[in-house]
Design a protein around this motif. Structure first.
Motif, PDB file in Angstrom:
ATOM      1  N   CYS A 154       0.789  -1.169  -0.155  1.00 45.85           N
ATOM      2  CA  CYS A 154       0.045   0.009   0.013  1.00 45.85           C
ATOM      3  C   CYS A 154       0.945   1.173   0.026  1.00 45.85           C
ATOM      4  O   CYS A 154       0.502   2.259  -0.774  1.00 45.85           O
ATOM      5  N   LEU A 155       1.988   1.184   0.879  1.00 44.92           N
ATOM      6  CA  LEU A 155       2.824   2.473   1.034  1.00 44.92           C
ATOM      7  C   LEU A 155       3.602   2.574  -0.438  1.00 44.92           C
ATOM      8  O   LEU A 155       3.720   3.788  -0.920  1.00 44.92           O
ATOM      9  N   GLU A 156       3.992   1.575  -1.050  1.00 45.20           N
ATOM     10  CA  GLU A 156       4.677   1.647  -2.190  1.00 45.20           C
ATOM     11  C   GLU A 156       3.848   2.022  -3.215  1.00 45.20           C
ATOM     12  O   GLU A 156       4.128   2.816  -4.085  1.00 45.20           O
ATOM     13  N   GLY A 157       2.577   1.557  -3.541  1.00 41.20           N
ATOM     14  CA  GLY A 157       1.598   1.864  -4.658  1.00 41.20           C
ATOM     15  C   GLY A 157       0.882   3.061  -4.265  1.00 41.20           C
ATOM     16  O   GLY A 157       0.111   3.433  -5.235  1.00 41.20           O
ATOM     17  N   LYS A 158       0.743   3.627  -3.062  1.00 41.61           N
ATOM     18  CA  LYS A 158       0.100   4.575  -2.705  1.00 41.61           C
ATOM     19  C   LYS A 158      -1.502   4.693  -2.825  1.00 41.61           C
ATOM     20  O   LYS A 158      -2.208   5.444  -2.881  1.00 41.61           O
ATOM     21  N   ASN A 159      -1.766   3.297  -2.753  1.00 39.09           N
ATOM     22  CA  ASN A 159      -3.276   3.039  -2.839  1.00 39.09           C
ATOM     23  C   ASN A 159      -3.717   1.870  -2.000  1.00 39.09           C
ATOM     24  O   ASN A 159      -2.941   0.914  -1.557  1.00 39.09           O
ATOM     25  N   VAL A 160      -4.988   2.166  -1.343  1.00 39.13           N
ATOM     26  CA  VAL A 160      -5.321   1.261  -0.362  1.00 39.13           C
ATOM     27  C   VAL A 160      -6.174   0.083  -1.005  1.00 39.13           C
ATOM     28  O   VAL A 160      -7.439   0.062  -1.356  1.00 39.13           O
ATOM     29  N   LEU A 161      -5.656  -1.089  -1.433  1.00 37.87           N
ATOM     30  CA  LEU A 161      -6.152  -2.060  -1.910  1.00 37.87           C
ATOM     31  C   LEU A 161      -6.100  -3.408  -1.520  1.00 37.87           C
ATOM     32  O   LEU A 161      -5.348  -3.350  -0.385  1.00 37.87           O
ATOM     33  N   ASN A 162      -6.416  -4.456  -2.093  1.00 38.86           N
ATOM     34  CA  ASN A 162      -6.328  -5.763  -1.682  1.00 38.86           C
ATOM     35  C   ASN A 162      -5.178  -6.303  -2.401  1.00 38.86           C
ATOM     36  O   ASN A 162      -5.009  -6.632  -3.412  1.00 38.86           O
ATOM     37  N   TYR A 163      -4.113  -6.524  -1.393  1.00 42.66           N
ATOM     38  CA  TYR A 163      -3.031  -7.124  -1.846  1.00 42.66           C
ATOM     39  C   TYR A 163      -2.851  -8.427  -1.466  1.00 42.66           C
ATOM     40  O   TYR A 163      -2.033  -9.367  -2.178  1.00 42.66           O
ATOM     41  N   TRP A 164      -3.112  -8.898  -0.314  1.00 40.22           N
ATOM     42  CA  TRP A 164      -2.785 -10.198   0.216  1.00 40.22           C
ATOM     43  C   TRP A 164      -3.529 -11.393  -0.516  1.00 40.22           C
ATOM     44  O   TRP A 164      -2.907 -12.498  -0.742  1.00 40.22           O
ATOM     45  N   ALA A 165      -4.594 -11.312  -0.917  1.00 37.71           N
ATOM     46  CA  ALA A 165      -5.364 -12.560  -1.834  1.00 37.71           C
ATOM     47  C   ALA A 165      -4.800 -12.706  -2.891  1.00 37.71           C
ATOM     48  O   ALA A 165      -4.555 -13.962  -3.363  1.00 37.71           O
TER      49      ALA A 165
END
Length: 594
Positions: free
Chosen positions: A324-335
């Motif tokens: 999130c911090l790298e991409g600057k977007n609060v998205l779903n990453y873990w799944a």
């Protein structure tokens, strides 16, 4: 007498000759081994590979320098160095499984970028003879003939090679044989980590010109290396990296190994906040960590990524926060970091699990699990499909403890961890219902929910069935679970009931509108035509089975339980018969008697 006197002399002479022969053979073996090592070294420098005569496997050896200097056989992963140093990122999190080489990779990074004077025995590692050096040399030699992809690769390799022996390194392992599980154990653990940081500081202090440092940093280095109790150890790593960056004029590469040692816990011992004191203030320099990182901060990240309970502490998902911090977007990453096919397969085969997970997903309930199953680990697909299903969801992060365990009782309650995992579980439920056509199926179901149009509902069911794998359509329960999962996730303003008791039995699926303006509920009964060439003539056709399903709804009075819903005035009774991906249906509207 003469004869007897000669015999001992001959025996002694013979023994001496045997010893000489053995010594000669040993020397020959040694010479052959030395020649073989010279051949390997020569071939490495040439960028070629030689035939292996004797392979030495590094049993019990776990450090990169030992592997190199001892001539052991191991997998050359040096090309992965460019994925680190040419990526442009400053922080990395390595989450490979156990025994897959995380520590070895961190040690290899230290040997590659570290200051030679500090590394000491590591300085003899010749990376030009490894894959990264061989590939770089190969591309340089035919630089004028490279394709575009190879030009990019060479640029990355050159950039990576520029880090060779240029940066101070801090390699800190948090490994302990017995992870702390009490306040006393935590104190010992912190003291051990302080000693390791102090040893690193002392080693640098012995080789650098301390007079070149500002007075305040010189004093800090002395306190660190002397293990002073009055030093603010919660900033220990940060201060040490600051000192090294000031002296060498380059950022320090911080390598944290076995970071999760401090996070191991027992339910009775819990996790004590004291464990984190002394090393959780990590520097802002290059940081590579092989396990977990503790985060805190932005409130919008808390609902999305927080909620993992360890003892009495709530943790964030480190991978998601870093992404999130790298991409600057609060998205779903873990799944997206793994596959859920085994989980979906288990849900397709066991309706009770599917129904419970759907209820947990909606927040209607929690699931209880025996404490002894928390440490269970599935070793095969069968165990995932069996009694370890909820333990798997806990271990993979989809579920977490509802509340910290207080040491009482033999079970704990689990819930969806956070908003990211809630969305991930919804995708799993969608996967049970459909794969390729889930978007169109949802659209049709939503259209039915808004208009009550029978055609939309039937089309959605057809769409869901066609999108499902034939391997999963083998019995009545398969169709039941697939339809239920899709409807449960999509019809958010409807009450979706499966196998609810009503009248003289249990209906397969019941849909009840919650909005007052919607007046029509739905009762669905499912039949499956089991047929083969031998029994085809004996099995009723789909039309007949559909009518039988509709008749069952009426005979067993499945509409009875719908009388308690004030807004429901009529019931759409729908009997559906399936065979593979074909279906037929029979329908009837019944008024609710007041």
């Amino acid at each position: 007498m003469v004869t007897s006197s000669k015999q001992p002399h001959q025996e002694i002479k013979k023994g001496v000759k045997n010893k000489i022969r053995k010594s000669q053979k040993l020397q020959e073996r040694k010479d052959n081994g030395n020649e073989h090592q010279k051949d390997q070294s020569r071939d490495r420098k040439k960028g070629t590979k030689s035939k292996t005569r004797n392979v030495h496997y590094p049993v019990g050896v776990d450090h990169f320098s030992t592997l190199e200097l001892g001539g052991y056989a191991f997998i050359d992963r040096t090309l992965y160095l460019k994925d680190v140093f040419a990526s442009g990122f400053n922080h990395f999190l390595i989450l490979r499984p156990r025994r897959s080489g995380k520590s070895l990779f961190l040690q290899m990074i230290e040997s590659f970028v570290g200051i030679q004077n500090y590394l000491g025995k590591y300085k003899n590692v010749d990376f030009s003879s490894y894959e990264i050096g061989i590939r770089r040399k190969e591309l340089l030699e035919r630089q004028e003939l490279l394709c575009e992809e190879e030009e990019v690769e060479l640029l990355d390799l050159q950039k990576t090679w520029g880090y060779r022996s240029q940066h101070p390194t801090i390699y800190l392992s948090l490994y302990v044989p017995d992870p702390p599980s009490s306040d006393g154990g935590a104190a010992d653990f912190i003291e051990l980590i302080k000693q390791r940081i102090s040893a690193i500081a002392e080693k640098y202090r012995a080789i650098i010109d301390r007079k070149a440092l500002p007075k305040v940093l010189r004093r800090a280095l002395r306190m660190l290396s002397n293990l002073r109790t009055d030093f603010p150890w919660h900033t220990g790593l940060y201060r040490l990296s600051e000192i090294l960056a000031e002296y060498y004029g380059r950022k320090a590469v911080v390598l944290i190994d076995e970071y999760d040692s401090s996070l191991h816990f027992t339910l009775k011992g819990g996790m004590h906040s004291k464990r984190c004191n002394g090393y959780n203030s990590l520097p802002e320099e290059w940081g590579i960590c092989s396990c977990f990182w503790i985060f805190g901060g932005r409130t919008d990240l808390k609902a999305k990524y927080n909620g993992y309970i360890v003892g009495d502490t709530r943790l964030y998902n480190p991978w998601s926060v870093m992404s999130c911090l790298e991409g600057k977007n609060v998205l779903n990453y873990w799944a997206g970091t793994g596959t859920v096919e085994n989980i979906i397969e288990a849900l397709r085969k066991d309706f009770s699990i599917l129904s419970k997970l759907a209820s947990v997903w909606k927040g209607e309930s929690t699931v209880s699990i025996e404490i002894e199953r928390l440490a269970a680990y599935p070793r095969s697909e069968e165990s995932v499909l069996g009694g370890l299903f909820w333990a798997v969801l806990l271990q993979t992060g989809y579920l977490s403890l509802s509340e910290p365990y207080d040491g009482k009782g033999s079970t704990v309650d689990l819930k969806i961890t956070n908003l990211e995992m809630k969305e991930a579980v919804r995708q799993i439920l969608d996967g049970v219902g459909s794969v390729s056509c889930s978007a169109s199926s949802k659209k049709l179901l939503q259209s039915f929910a808004a208009s009550g149009n029978l055609g939309d509902l039937v089309s959605a069911i057809e769409d869901i069935t066609l999108a499902s794998s034939s391997k999963n359509l083998t019995r009545e329960e398969s169709y039941h679970n697939i339809l239920f999962a899709m409807m449960y996730c999509t019809l958010t303003n409807w009450l979706v009931i499966s196998e609810g008791e009503s009248g003289h039995g249990f209906s397969d699926i019941c849909l009840v509108p919650l909005a007052d303006q919607q007046k029509t509920a739905v009762v669905i009964e499912i039949k499956h035509r089991k047929s083969s060439k031998a029994t085809a003539s004996k099995v009723p056709d789909l039309d007949t089975l559909a009518r039988e399903a509709l008749k069952q709804i009426e005979d067993k009075n499945y509409c009875f339980a719908l009388k308690k819903y004030a807004n429901v005035e009529e019931v759409l009774c729908l009997g559906i018969a399936f065979s593979h991906k074909s279906l037929k249906y029979a329908v009837k509207y019944n008024k609710i008697a007041t």
